[in-house]
Design an enzyme around this catalytic site. Structure first.
Site, short mmCIF file in Angstrom:
data_model
loop_
_atom_site.label_atom_id
_atom_site.label_comp_id
_atom_site.label_asym_id
_atom_site.label_seq_id
_atom_site.Cartn_x
_atom_site.Cartn_y
_atom_site.Cartn_z
N LYS A 9 38.10 38.01 35.42
CA LYS A 9 37.27 38.00 34.22
C LYS A 9 36.50 39.33 34.16
O LYS A 9 36.35 40.02 35.16
CB LYS A 9 36.30 36.82 34.24
CG LYS A 9 37.01 35.46 34.26
CD LYS A 9 36.01 34.32 34.34
CE LYS A 9 36.72 32.97 34.42
NZ LYS A 9 35.76 31.84 34.53
N HIS A 10 35.99 39.64 32.98
CA HIS A 10 35.27 40.90 32.81
C HIS A 10 33.96 40.88 33.58
O HIS A 10 33.31 39.84 33.72
CB HIS A 10 34.99 41.15 31.33
CG HIS A 10 36.22 41.43 30.51
ND1 HIS A 10 36.98 42.56 30.68
CD2 HIS A 10 36.82 40.72 29.53
CE1 HIS A 10 38.00 42.55 29.84
NE2 HIS A 10 37.93 41.44 29.12
N ARG A 11 33.61 42.05 34.09
CA ARG A 11 32.34 42.18 34.80
C ARG A 11 31.19 41.93 33.83
O ARG A 11 31.25 42.34 32.67
CB ARG A 11 32.23 43.59 35.39
CG ARG A 11 31.17 43.76 36.46
CD ARG A 11 31.47 42.89 37.68
NE ARG A 11 30.56 43.18 38.78
CZ ARG A 11 30.87 43.95 39.81
NH1 ARG A 11 32.06 44.52 39.87
NH2 ARG A 11 30.01 44.13 40.78
#
Length: 627
Positions: free
Chosen positions: A260-262
């Protein structure tokens, strides 16, 4: 008789991967589910993915305390309340659910006076059962000790990823072994005797083996392979690799946090793919426009084609795959204006216009006695570089000098509980302010990744207006890769050296900007902001990865690019299709346990593999969606 042996060709790799993953990952799912069921059966609280159970024991009774927590991923954040010790007996325990994605710090404060009793740093593991004991470390003193013990071991939720990895390794070994065997004269003679000679010859000289020179004029696939100077397979392979990872993470990435995106600064796997896609788009722009100009197309004609394509991309992103559907039916009052395809369309338009405005067709081959030969791919296009530098200067000025009401000038933080809660409504600084000012709060992305860790409440769009500038810079660096391929055509060593040099150069710039730190640098790597350090870091990776793929696919021909080559040839169709049909079978189905990483991973890998298979079938049918 015809030869019906699809597994002998590397083309069927996607099908083999799909079937294998369904079988083996599903097997791991059942074992993990049974293990997790045994663990959860003894717990009074139902846990979700990325969570663990913590029992809090107070041996200081009747003294009461409050437990606060802060994730290591939350930079300069306020402590948040986890639990309060309100039990009425020294034998009772409070129950709390803790985050298991990242290490955290627990701080225990006495209720009376709010003084700190102790502090402990710990990494909880998913579905684990733990106890926090708060007691006197020595009966003769008043020193407080905080100890965490494991009641029940956590579940090893990464097992499905390990299984999937070994599946791919096994498939690679099988295909490599098959390729080696098909090159042996003994095997070839046996196949000629047992099977149809014409079809056997096609099999031996397919992508699994090495194309024979005497069949080059007859085999259309060989013609495509041999046409590398016109269409490099490495570019489509790189594009397809970025696209497939993008599809996988968009589908959920098995529910794992590293897919998942930071939340703010830093990188995960999900943060790599979009810039790579922009980079390879820039490379294709130079090769495509150069080819069409050589065919006699006028620049005005090409510009109108570019403009029309950009408009189509923007409209598809605005009305077909708009993320704000989660707020209900789309309406003009709250439609999200920016997005991935909208960002791509504007970037494509700007970089293509820049290329058409200043490009000069050079003779083929390029003479090497020019005074600027060593740096001709840079010096000979200095007006383009000057404009890009001016654009970047504009980004820096707006980011660090634009006054933002209620926020410090030059703020790059997430707001929320970050920066010790001083600027809760300053998410993104100037970038967020410009979007809210120009587009309006209701037309901005409502669920940014920053609210996962930093508890932000202000809408923020990671594909906002200000970030377009650095997206253009990323595409222009990809354009630079295309110039290298043109200037050093058929000079593989020079191309590889140039790619490596640019990779090192971009890496050095990133190291200076970030001070090799996630949060302490001058300009941290940040996907939400599309910071310049994010661009240089991803460009460093992109040049290096393109160098490897170019070497393997177009230089040594060790690899044909499968299975990534096929989605790369139909990138728009795959991207739009995976967004439109995301919630339809067979890309999604009802899971028996929605908190099982194994079942999520199985579903996401199957869905991604189906799109690879679709792209392969369309490639064989010569169906390509171009806009």
């Amino acid at each position: 008789m015809g030869l019906a042996w699809p597994c002998a060709s590397a083309h069927c790799l996607c099908l083999v991967v799909t079937l294998s993953l369904i079988l083996l990952v599903s097997c791991s799912s059942s074992s993990i589910n049974s293990q997790r069921a045994d663990s959860l059966s003894k717990r009074s609280t139902h846990l979700k993915m990325d969570q663990a159970l913590l029992l809090i024991h107070n041996e200081l009774f009747p003294e009461k305390f409050t437990v606060y927590w802060r994730s290591d991923q939350c930079y300069q954040c306020l402590y948040q309340t986890l639990a309060k010790s309100d039990q009425r007996s020294d034998r009772a325990s409070d129950v709390a659910v803790v985050d298991a994605r990242h290490p955290m710090t627990l701080q225990i404060n006495a209720t009376s006076g709010n003084t700190e009793l102790c502090r402990v740093h710990y990494r909880f593991r998913e579905f684990g059962n733990y106890s926090l004991w708060v007691k006197n470390s020595n009966s003769s003193t008043k020193d407080i000790a905080c100890n965490i013990i494991i009641n029940q071991n956590p579940v090893y939720t990464n097992l499905p990823i390990v299984i999937a990895f070994f599946i791919y390794v096994a498939i690679f070994i099988v295909l490599s072994l098959g390729s080696f065997l098909l090159r042996l004269n003994t095997v070839q003679n046996w196949l000629c005797k047992r099977m149809n000679p014409v079809e056997t010859d096609r099999l031996i000289n397919s992508e699994l083996g090495s194309p024979r020179a005497d069949l080059g004029s007859q085999d259309p696939h060989f013609a495509t392979w041999n046409a590398a100077p016109q269409r490099l397979r490495s570019l489509d392979t790189f594009r397809g690799l970025s696209l497939i990872i993008m599809v996988f993470v968009n589908y959920g990435g098995g529910g794992y946090w590293f897919f998942k995106h930071r939340s703010w600064n830093g990188l995960t796997i999900a943060d790599l793919v979009f810039p790579w896609f922009v980079f390879i788009m820039g490379t294709s722009i130079h090769l495509s426009l150069t080819s069409m100009l050589r065919k006699g197309n006028s620049k005005w004609k090409l510009f109108w084609k570019v403009l029309w394509r950009s408009i189509q991309l923007f409209l598809i992103g605005l009305f077909v795959i708009n993320e704000n559907y989660c707020r209900g039916p789309l309406s003009w009052n709250d439609i999200r204006i920016m997005g991935v395809l909208q960002r791509l369309s504007i970037t494509y338009l700007v970089v293509s216009a820049l290329e058409l405005l200043f490009t000069k067709l050079l003779p083929d081959p390029v003479p090497q006695n020019r005074t600027c030969f060593l740096l001709q791919d840079v010096i000979c296009y200095w007006p383009q570089w000057l404009i890009v530098i001016v654009l970047e200067a504009g980004w820096l000025c707006l980011t660090f000098l634009l006054p933002v009401p209620g926020c410090p000038t030059g703020y790059l933080g997430p707001g929320g509980i970050g920066d010790f809660g001083k600027y809760p409504n300053c998410t993104g600084g100037a970038a967020g302010y410009i979007d809210r000012l120009v587009l309006g709060e209701d037309h901005v992305y409502q669920h940014p990744s920053s609210n996962v860790v930093y508890n932000t409440t202000v809408p923020y769009d990671p594909e906002g207006i200000l970030g377009i500038i650095n997206s253009v810079v990323m595409a222009f660096l990809g354009l630079q890769a295309g110039k290298i391929l043109v200037f050093y055509k058929n000079q593989h060593k020079q191309v590889l050296v140039r790619f490596f040099t640019w990779s090192v150069f971009m890496g050095v710039i990133s190291a200076i900007l970030t001070k090799c730190s996630s949060n302490e640098g001058f300009i941290p790597v940040n996907k939400n902001l599309w910071s310049i350090s994010y661009v240089t870091t991803l460009a460093c990776f992109a040049f290096f990865l393109l160098m490897l793929i170019y070497f393997l696919v177009d230089v040594k021909k060790f690899w044909m690019g499968g299975p990534f080559f096929y989605p790369g040839m139909n990138s728009i169709l795959v991207y739009v299709g995976h967004e439109v049909f995301e919630n339809y079978f067979p890309f999604k189905w009802k899971m028996q346990d929605s908190q099982s990483h194994a079942q999520h991973l199985t579903q996401n890998l199957v869905a991604t593999s189906i799109w690879v298979l679709i792209a392969y079938i369309l490639y064989k049918k010569k169906i390509f969606w171009k806009i």
